[in-house]
Design a protein around this motif. Sequence first.
Motif, PDB file in Angstrom:
ATOM      1  N   LEU A 275     -88.541  14.797  96.894  1.00 46.25           N
ATOM      2  CA  LEU A 275     -89.992  14.637  96.977  1.00 46.25           C
ATOM      3  C   LEU A 275     -90.398  13.171  97.035  1.00 46.25           C
ATOM      4  O   LEU A 275     -91.256  12.790  97.847  1.00 46.25           O
ATOM      5  N   TYR A 276     -89.791  12.350  96.187  1.00 45.27           N
ATOM      6  CA  TYR A 276     -90.157  10.926  96.112  1.00 45.27           C
ATOM      7  C   TYR A 276     -89.114  10.085  96.842  1.00 45.27           C
ATOM      8  O   TYR A 276     -87.946  10.045  96.461  1.00 45.27           O
ATOM      9  N   ARG A 277     -89.583   9.404  97.881  1.00 48.65           N
ATOM     10  CA  ARG A 277     -88.663   8.638  98.733  1.00 48.65           C
ATOM     11  C   ARG A 277     -88.181   7.366  98.049  1.00 48.65           C
ATOM     12  O   ARG A 277     -87.092   6.874  98.332  1.00 48.65           O
ATOM     13  N   GLY A 307     -74.665  -2.418  78.829  1.00 44.75           N
ATOM     14  CA  GLY A 307     -74.596  -1.011  79.207  1.00 44.75           C
ATOM     15  C   GLY A 307     -74.953  -0.143  78.023  1.00 44.75           C
ATOM     16  O   GLY A 307     -74.709  -0.489  76.886  1.00 44.75           O
ATOM     17  N   ARG A 308     -75.537   1.000  78.280  1.00 47.88           N
ATOM     18  CA  ARG A 308     -75.949   1.916  77.216  1.00 47.88           C
ATOM     19  C   ARG A 308     -75.380   3.295  77.470  1.00 47.88           C
ATOM     20  O   ARG A 308     -75.537   3.859  78.531  1.00 47.88           O
ATOM     21  N   LYS A 309     -74.718   3.817  76.458  1.00 49.65           N
ATOM     22  CA  LYS A 309     -74.215   5.174  76.559  1.00 49.65           C
ATOM     23  C   LYS A 309     -75.375   6.146  76.373  1.00 49.65           C
ATOM     24  O   LYS A 309     -76.279   5.902  75.599  1.00 49.65           O
ATOM     25  N   GLY A 310     -75.314   7.263  77.054  1.00 52.90           N
ATOM     26  CA  GLY A 310     -76.319   8.278  76.852  1.00 52.90           C
ATOM     27  C   GLY A 310     -77.365   8.358  77.944  1.00 52.90           C
ATOM     28  O   GLY A 310     -78.113   9.307  77.998  1.00 52.90           O
ATOM     29  N   ASN A 311     -77.455   7.346  78.813  1.00 52.15           N
ATOM     30  CA  ASN A 311     -78.396   7.446  79.916  1.00 52.15           C
ATOM     31  C   ASN A 311     -77.976   8.578  80.846  1.00 52.15           C
ATOM     32  O   ASN A 311     -76.796   8.794  81.099  1.00 52.15           O
ATOM     33  N   ALA A 312     -78.951   9.286  81.366  1.00 53.09           N
ATOM     34  CA  ALA A 312     -78.653  10.444  82.198  1.00 53.09           C
ATOM     35  C   ALA A 312     -77.999  10.028  83.509  1.00 53.09           C
ATOM     36  O   ALA A 312     -78.372   9.023  84.121  1.00 53.09           O
ATOM     37  N   ALA A 313     -77.009  10.815  83.939  1.00 56.39           N
ATOM     38  CA  ALA A 313     -76.408  10.611  85.253  1.00 56.39           C
ATOM     39  C   ALA A 313     -77.289  11.302  86.280  1.00 56.39           C
ATOM     40  O   ALA A 313     -77.712  12.450  86.083  1.00 56.39           O
ATOM     41  N   LEU A 314     -77.593  10.620  87.370  1.00 52.81           N
ATOM     42  CA  LEU A 314     -78.491  11.168  88.382  1.00 52.81           C
ATOM     43  C   LEU A 314     -77.694  11.885  89.464  1.00 52.81           C
ATOM     44  O   LEU A 314     -76.687  11.371  89.945  1.00 52.81           O
ATOM     45  N   ALA A 315     -78.160  13.075  89.829  1.00 55.05           N
ATOM     46  CA  ALA A 315     -77.486  13.831  90.880  1.00 55.05           C
ATOM     47  C   ALA A 315     -77.544  13.072  92.205  1.00 55.05           C
ATOM     48  O   ALA A 315     -76.571  13.006  92.942  1.00 55.05           O
ATOM     49  N   ARG A 316     -78.695  12.486  92.481  1.00 53.16           N
ATOM     50  CA  ARG A 316     -78.861  11.676  93.699  1.00 53.16           C
ATOM     51  C   ARG A 316     -79.948  10.644  93.439  1.00 53.16           C
ATOM     52  O   ARG A 316     -81.092  11.001  93.175  1.00 53.16           O
ATOM     53  N   ALA A 317     -79.573   9.392  93.480  1.00 51.82           N
ATOM     54  CA  ALA A 317     -80.533   8.326  93.201  1.00 51.82           C
ATOM     55  C   ALA A 317     -81.390   8.051  94.431  1.00 51.82           C
ATOM     56  O   ALA A 317     -80.982   8.289  95.573  1.00 51.82           O
ATOM     57  N   VAL A 318     -82.592   7.545  94.189  1.00 51.31           N
ATOM     58  CA  VAL A 318     -83.486   7.143  95.262  1.00 51.31           C
ATOM     59  C   VAL A 318     -83.650   5.629  95.196  1.00 51.31           C
ATOM     60  O   VAL A 318     -83.368   5.010  94.172  1.00 51.31           O
ATOM     61  N   PRO A 319     -84.083   5.002  96.284  1.00 51.31           N
ATOM     62  CA  PRO A 319     -84.331   3.555  96.240  1.00 51.31           C
ATOM     63  C   PRO A 319     -85.302   3.195  95.123  1.00 51.31           C
ATOM     64  O   PRO A 319     -86.283   3.911  94.882  1.00 51.31           O
ATOM     65  N   ALA A 320     -85.035   2.089  94.432  1.00 52.50           N
ATOM     66  CA  ALA A 320     -85.837   1.722  93.258  1.00 52.50           C
ATOM     67  C   ALA A 320     -86.144   0.231  93.266  1.00 52.50           C
ATOM     68  O   ALA A 320     -85.267  -0.593  93.559  1.00 52.50           O
ATOM     69  N   PHE A 343     -79.927   3.582  89.035  1.00 53.51           N
ATOM     70  CA  PHE A 343     -80.314   4.042  90.366  1.00 53.51           C
ATOM     71  C   PHE A 343     -79.444   3.473  91.479  1.00 53.51           C
ATOM     72  O   PHE A 343     -79.720   3.720  92.654  1.00 53.51           O
ATOM     73  N   THR A 344     -78.402   2.739  91.132  1.00 49.66           N
ATOM     74  CA  THR A 344     -77.447   2.285  92.143  1.00 49.66           C
ATOM     75  C   THR A 344     -76.033   2.754  91.808  1.00 49.66           C
ATOM     76  O   THR A 344     -75.091   2.442  92.535  1.00 49.66           O
ATOM     77  N   ALA A 345     -75.884   3.522  90.720  1.00 46.73           N
ATOM     78  CA  ALA A 345     -74.551   3.937  90.271  1.00 46.73           C
ATOM     79  C   ALA A 345     -73.902   4.931  91.219  1.00 46.73           C
ATOM     80  O   ALA A 345     -72.681   5.028  91.273  1.00 46.73           O
ATOM     81  N   GLY A 346     -74.698   5.673  91.983  1.00 46.84           N
ATOM     82  CA  GLY A 346     -74.139   6.697  92.850  1.00 46.84           C
ATOM     83  C   GLY A 346     -73.800   6.214  94.243  1.00 46.84           C
ATOM     84  O   GLY A 346     -73.710   7.005  95.177  1.00 46.84           O
ATOM     85  N   SER A 379     -82.749  -3.328 102.013  1.00 54.84           N
ATOM     86  CA  SER A 379     -82.830  -3.386 100.559  1.00 54.84           C
ATOM     87  C   SER A 379     -83.078  -1.988 100.002  1.00 54.84           C
ATOM     88  O   SER A 379     -84.119  -1.386 100.254  1.00 54.84           O
ATOM     89  N   VAL A 380     -82.142  -1.477  99.209  1.00 54.25           N
ATOM     90  CA  VAL A 380     -82.280  -0.142  98.629  1.00 54.25           C
ATOM     91  C   VAL A 380     -82.563  -0.216  97.131  1.00 54.25           C
ATOM     92  O   VAL A 380     -82.851   0.813  96.500  1.00 54.25           O
ATOM     93  N   ALA A 381     -82.491  -1.414  96.572  1.00 55.69           N
ATOM     94  CA  ALA A 381     -82.845  -1.602  95.167  1.00 55.69           C
ATOM     95  C   ALA A 381     -83.190  -3.067  94.951  1.00 55.69           C
ATOM     96  O   ALA A 381     -82.554  -3.950  95.533  1.00 55.69           O
ATOM     97  N   GLU A 382     -84.212  -3.308  94.118  1.00 53.01           N
ATOM     98  CA  GLU A 382     -84.615  -4.675  93.809  1.00 53.01           C
ATOM     99  C   GLU A 382     -84.939  -4.789  92.330  1.00 53.01           C
ATOM    100  O   GLU A 382     -85.488  -3.852  91.736  1.00 53.01           O
ATOM    101  N   HIS A 383     -84.607  -5.939  91.762  1.00 53.28           N
ATOM    102  CA  HIS A 383     -84.967  -6.227  90.374  1.00 53.28           C
ATOM    103  C   HIS A 383     -85.673  -7.575  90.336  1.00 53.28           C
ATOM    104  O   HIS A 383     -85.107  -8.594  90.735  1.00 53.28           O
TER     105      HIS A 383
END
Length: 421
Positions: A275-277, A307-320, A343-346, A379-383
């Motif tokens: 839904l969200y591009r 790094g933090r343990k416990g963050n949810a693993a994403l089935a499919r990340a979107v650009p962020a 959001f870039t782990a996958g 660019s698929v991710a920016e910080h």
Amino acid sequence: MKVYEQFAGKLLQAVKSSQGKDPTAATDIIQQALRSAGLLQPSTSATPRAQQTPDGAARFVDLNAAPAWSRHGAAPNAGSQAESQAEAEQADTGQAGAYAAAPSMPAFDPQALRDWAARFMPGAPAQASQARAGASALPGELVRASFSNAAGARGYRLYVPARAHEGPRALVVMLHGCQQDPDDFAAGTQMDALAEEHGFLVLYPEQSRSANGSNCWNWFETPHQQRDQGEPSIIAGMTREVVRTHGADPARVYVAGLSAGGAMAAILGGSYPELYRAIGVHSGLPVGSAHDLMSALNAMRRDTSGGRKGNAALARAVPAIVFHGDQDATVHPSNGQAVLRQFTAGTADAPLRETEERGQDGAGRAYTRTRMLDGDGRSVAEHWNVHGAGHAWSGGSPAGSYTDPSGPDASRAMLRFFLAQ
């Protein structure tokens, strides 16, 4: 019992009391504890000095007392008023033991305790009246409506630009922070003006006071972190309805938010990638960083750069695209880096190339922008690490609350990133 032990016990009692009662009751208990410990004078204002920015404006905290059903280990709607009362009575008789079992409680220090207690107090009121006063300055149409499904109902504000547009319009969903509402957030981000300039729709969902007394999205509660449940299902359903009723382009739908809204935007991006591009997270936290009130407080203040343990693993990340001030004293800046990692782990099968640049807009704040580029150089991710900035929307207008006009323009940067996807 020593003064600080009494204070710690009363503070923990306030936390438990707030889980089944009006947050105001918890605030009263906290203020009484502060006074009895000599940490709050009768003339002290409701906004402690530790909660103020250098320019005197109050900063807000993205937590409200969790409702009773969100207690750790409890299922939605579990428990009863009788159980809540029993817990409150147990807190009265077992304060010392409860304090020993709470390692996240800071050691006795007057200023640290003020800061810790202030996280449970109401923040500064939003400047909604000022925002509404300027809402009619633009020529577009304001639509106010509501959406409901099995998870509940929420109102929304939709801005439809007057500018003519060929074909379906893009849609940007904007999620306000605590103590804000759609009009205030629109005034601060100036996203309506950008919508008029570029011809896209802007949807502002509105949190309900009955769902959270501080108008925070409940990002830190497990039932509101999953697809087709809680607030994510309401916002996603509302988004789909606006796409359908106003002819928006379903391939160009984006979501962004500030703080609690930023954390919820991350949840939506992880739960509804079809839904969200793309998403924009300003001063927010990664998905799964908390499951209740206490873990949320820890997540907000903890340095997660390792790094933090416990963050949810994403089935499919979107650009962020992520914005965070490096002097944010409400949500630790490392949370912004954690969102980027999540959001870039996958993308291990297609490694991204990282670039870094430093800049400054005129006499405003300097920043460091890190970009993650795919094989095509897109660019698929920016910080954006905004130097010297606190917990406020970068480059926002003073017409809204919780903005930092001297920072780089987060609204324009997010829009550019969204439309490039």
